[in-house]
Scaffold this motif. Structure first.
Motif, PDB file in Angstrom:
ATOM      1  N   THR A 152     -90.694 124.663 -32.732  1.00 29.22           N
ATOM      2  CA  THR A 152     -90.470 125.878 -33.574  1.00 29.22           C
ATOM      3  C   THR A 152     -89.897 125.534 -34.647  1.00 29.22           C
ATOM      4  O   THR A 152     -90.327 126.296 -35.696  1.00 29.22           O
ATOM      5  N   GLN A 208    -103.291 121.898 -38.102  1.00 33.76           N
ATOM      6  CA  GLN A 208    -103.935 123.124 -38.788  1.00 33.76           C
ATOM      7  C   GLN A 208    -105.682 123.278 -38.272  1.00 33.76           C
ATOM      8  O   GLN A 208    -106.262 122.249 -38.435  1.00 33.76           O
ATOM      9  N   ARG A 239     -88.282 119.014 -46.233  1.00 28.14           N
ATOM     10  CA  ARG A 239     -87.455 119.220 -45.167  1.00 28.14           C
ATOM     11  C   ARG A 239     -88.125 118.728 -43.770  1.00 28.14           C
ATOM     12  O   ARG A 239     -87.183 118.408 -43.029  1.00 28.14           O
ATOM     13  N   ILE A 240     -89.363 118.713 -43.443  1.00 29.88           N
ATOM     14  CA  ILE A 240     -89.973 117.984 -42.420  1.00 29.88           C
ATOM     15  C   ILE A 240     -89.655 116.606 -42.265  1.00 29.88           C
ATOM     16  O   ILE A 240     -89.209 115.880 -41.236  1.00 29.88           O
ATOM     17  N   SER A 260    -100.331 114.949 -40.826  1.00 27.39           N
ATOM     18  CA  SER A 260     -99.287 115.752 -41.562  1.00 27.39           C
ATOM     19  C   SER A 260     -97.978 115.674 -41.083  1.00 27.39           C
ATOM     20  O   SER A 260     -97.921 115.000 -40.111  1.00 27.39           O
ATOM     21  N   TYR A 302     -92.734 124.318 -37.013  1.00 22.95           N
ATOM     22  CA  TYR A 302     -93.628 124.930 -36.890  1.00 22.95           C
ATOM     23  C   TYR A 302     -93.209 125.968 -38.272  1.00 22.95           C
ATOM     24  O   TYR A 302     -94.020 126.554 -39.165  1.00 22.95           O
ATOM     25  N   ARG A 303     -92.173 126.482 -38.428  1.00 24.43           N
ATOM     26  CA  ARG A 303     -91.540 127.458 -39.141  1.00 24.43           C
ATOM     27  C   ARG A 303     -91.003 126.709 -40.700  1.00 24.43           C
ATOM     28  O   ARG A 303     -91.192 127.556 -41.577  1.00 24.43           O
ATOM     29  N   THR A 304     -91.076 125.597 -40.586  1.00 22.56           N
ATOM     30  CA  THR A 304     -90.469 124.819 -41.744  1.00 22.56           C
ATOM     31  C   THR A 304     -91.535 124.675 -42.736  1.00 22.56           C
ATOM     32  O   THR A 304     -92.547 123.936 -42.272  1.00 22.56           O
ATOM     33  N   LYS A 305     -91.639 125.278 -43.914  1.00 26.05           N
ATOM     34  CA  LYS A 305     -92.804 124.804 -44.497  1.00 26.05           C
ATOM     35  C   LYS A 305     -93.026 123.812 -45.741  1.00 26.05           C
ATOM     36  O   LYS A 305     -94.151 123.396 -45.807  1.00 26.05           O
ATOM     37  N   ARG A 306     -91.974 123.507 -46.196  1.00 22.82           N
ATOM     38  CA  ARG A 306     -91.739 122.242 -47.196  1.00 22.82           C
ATOM     39  C   ARG A 306     -91.731 120.751 -46.600  1.00 22.82           C
ATOM     40  O   ARG A 306     -91.162 120.613 -45.323  1.00 22.82           O
ATOM     41  N   ASP A 307     -92.734 119.960 -46.711  1.00 25.57           N
ATOM     42  CA  ASP A 307     -92.904 118.667 -46.260  1.00 25.57           C
ATOM     43  C   ASP A 307     -91.606 117.980 -46.432  1.00 25.57           C
ATOM     44  O   ASP A 307     -91.256 116.978 -45.581  1.00 25.57           O
ATOM     45  N   ARG A 317     -95.912 117.508 -40.387  1.00 24.37           N
ATOM     46  CA  ARG A 317     -95.351 118.265 -39.158  1.00 24.37           C
ATOM     47  C   ARG A 317     -95.915 117.576 -37.870  1.00 24.37           C
ATOM     48  O   ARG A 317     -95.503 117.684 -36.872  1.00 24.37           O
TER      49      ARG A 317
END
Length: 530
Positions: free
Chosen positions: A58, A501, A68-69, A176, A61-66, A178
């Protein structure tokens, strides 16, 4: 209709279907294994593992910036390093079976050097295999750290962590960040890795070696398809491919599957480069008989960089190794494969007598012919029994408790500390249920493959994994821990299903139905992804 495209579509659809059936069968086998549904001892562990997994996925999934991932993935790898270090500090394992032999052979090499080989050849049906698998693994560990099992376990943890780092970088480039970070979670829960780090387990060495090979082949793929192609970096990467295949061949005997995967990758490159020009079978024959200068140039380049340079480097390393040690493992694969018995499931005990006692008694001039006839008879005498035999082998390969059985033996040697031998039934039940969940997700991913296309750079991993699994399933000895060798592709594909995606929003329902018989949808989806 383009005949070559039709052939490729049929072959691809058949492969997806076969592996989807095998994945569903593996799910069903693990669900219906006896006892797990009647024991509640593993429920707290199951809830904790699934809860942590849901929270982690989760967050991804909710983290948008690469960026931070990336940080989350690196932090997760650091946490896994700490967890596995604590695991090996708390648990030891009594070295048994081949693992004990690898440890003893490593000690003999440190004491006696290469001269130890003469006393070791009788230890294996395949001459020299113990020596080869020990000289680059247990022998260096014992030479540097002494006869310490604790250091063996720490080195194993380091090798697994290194594999995770390379695997993550490979996955983030081709899927990706993610998806790659999600694949780390599935890699982390693999039970064969957890239990394998406490053993002198040469499968652990496979993990960073094969992850590195996939990464290098991907970088080579990128260079080959770069419009500003430069030969020198490609040659260096080709040399690295040859070196890594040599290490994998010495350590695990995986040279041939690697070469087959490279040959299939070469064939795909040539097909992909010229598929627009082949509108019919006549066009394909004409292009093969009178190739254009562009086809010759590309063909020679691909052949040189993908096969010839790596093969030359591999043979150079192998020759130098043989000259310095005087030993190499030459396998008689005809005799090895002909030990098959379709009434069983090709376990070691079932195949050993043919290899070690019956086959050697055959006259040499008829041994190969007899072995081929025996293998053919096994396959085709009773097709229904052959099908049941393959399903039995698939059930063996899908059993997640293979390494657990080896690592949980009670301690015998005085230097072995606490062993993981008290809650083995509970752990087996837990891993069977987790494996059932994993195989069901893999089945869904294979079923929905048009929605989650694979990029060209991951094809080497796909070819290797598919060829290896079919080779084991059809011909070779089956052991439960062999599913470890599919962990990279399985983790990435399931993570792609959960976090990738999907192209569903761009696909109409009738196009999805058509995708099962047509490659047009996949070409539309993957357009621009190569």
């Amino acid at each position: 209709m383009r005949i070559t495209a039709w052939i490729v579509r049929c072959g691809t659809a058949t492969a997806w279907t076969v592996f989807a059936v095998l994945a569903f069968h593996a799910f069903w086998v693990n669900v219906t294994r006896p006892q797990w549904a009647f024991s509640g001892a593993f429920y707290p562990w199951l809830i904790a593992i699934l809860g942590f997994s849901v929270i982690y996925l989760t967050i991804l999934y909710r983290t948008k910036r690469d960026s931070r991932i990336h940080l989350i993935a690196l932090l997760f790898i650091a946490v896994t390093l700490v967890c596995r270090t604590l695991w090996v500090r708390y648990f030891d394992a009594q070295q048994v079976s081949d693992f004990l032999t690898y440890w003893d052979v490593g000690r003999s090499i440190v004491v006696d050097g290469v001269a130890a080989q003469s006393a070791l050849l009788a230890l294996s049906d395949l001459p020299g295999v113990y020596f080869l698998r020990s000289i680059f693994y247990t022998a260096p560990i014992q030479y540097i750290f002494g006869d310490s099992q604790q250091w063996l376990e720490i080195v194993n943890v380091f090798l697994v962590t290194l594999a995770m780092l390379v695997f993550y970088d490979f996955g983030r480039r081709l899927f990706s960040p993610r998806v790659a970070a999600g694949a780390l979670l599935l890699f982390f829960w693999n039970p064969d890795i957890w239990y394998g780090v406490t053993l002198a387990n040469h499968d652990i060495v496979f993990l960073p070696g094969f992850a590195g090979l996939c990464w290098v082949v991907h970088r080579l793929d990128t260079k080959l398809h770069d419009r500003r192609f430069v030969l020198a970096p490609a040659v260096l990467l080709s040399v690295a491919v040859g070196l890594l295949i040599f290490v994998l061949d010495v350590q695990r005997g995986f040279g041939r599957p690697s070469w087959v995967a490279l040959i299939l990758l070469l064939a795909y490159y040539l097909y992909d480069h010229h598929r627009q020009r082949i509108a019919s079978l006549a066009d394909g024959i004409r292009l093969a008989c009178t190739p254009s200068k562009d086809l010759l140039r590309k063909g020679v380049l691909f052949l040189l960089v993908l096969l010839l340079i790596p093969l030359g480097m591999y043979e150079l390393c192998r020759s130098a190794f043989v000259r310095s040690t005087g030993i190499w493992s030459e396998s008689d694969y005809v005799t090895y494969f002909s030990a098959k018995d379709v009434l069983g499931s090709d376990r070691w005990a079932e195949m050993r007598l043919w290899r070690t006692e019956y086959s050697p008694q055959l006259p040499e001039d008829i041994r190969t012919e007899f072995s081929v006839r025996k293998l053919t008879s096994e396959f085709f005498t009773d097709p229904a029994e052959t099908g049941r035999h393959l399903l039995r082998k698939n059930a063996v390969l899908s059993d997640p408790g293979g390494t657990l059985g080896f690592s949980s033996r009670p301690a015998i040697d005085p230097w072995v500390g606490r062993t993981n031998s008290e809650t083995v039934p509970m752990q087996r039940e837990l891993h069977q249920l987790l494996a059932a969940i994993l195989f069901f997700l893999l089945f869904l991913r294979l079923l929905l493959h048009p929605l989650f296309p694979l990029r060209r750079g991951v094809f080497f991993l796909v070819f290797f994994t598919a060829f290896f699994y079919l080779l084991i399933l059809l011909f070779s000895e089956a052991q439960p821990r062999y599913n470890l060798f599919t962990v990279f592709l399985t983790s990435l594909m399931v993570a792609q299903l959960l976090l990738g995606q999907s192209s569903l929003k761009n696909v109409k329902w009738w196009q999805l139905l058509k995708a099962s018989t047509s490659a047009d949808l996949e070409r539309e989806i993957t357009d621009g992804n190569n």
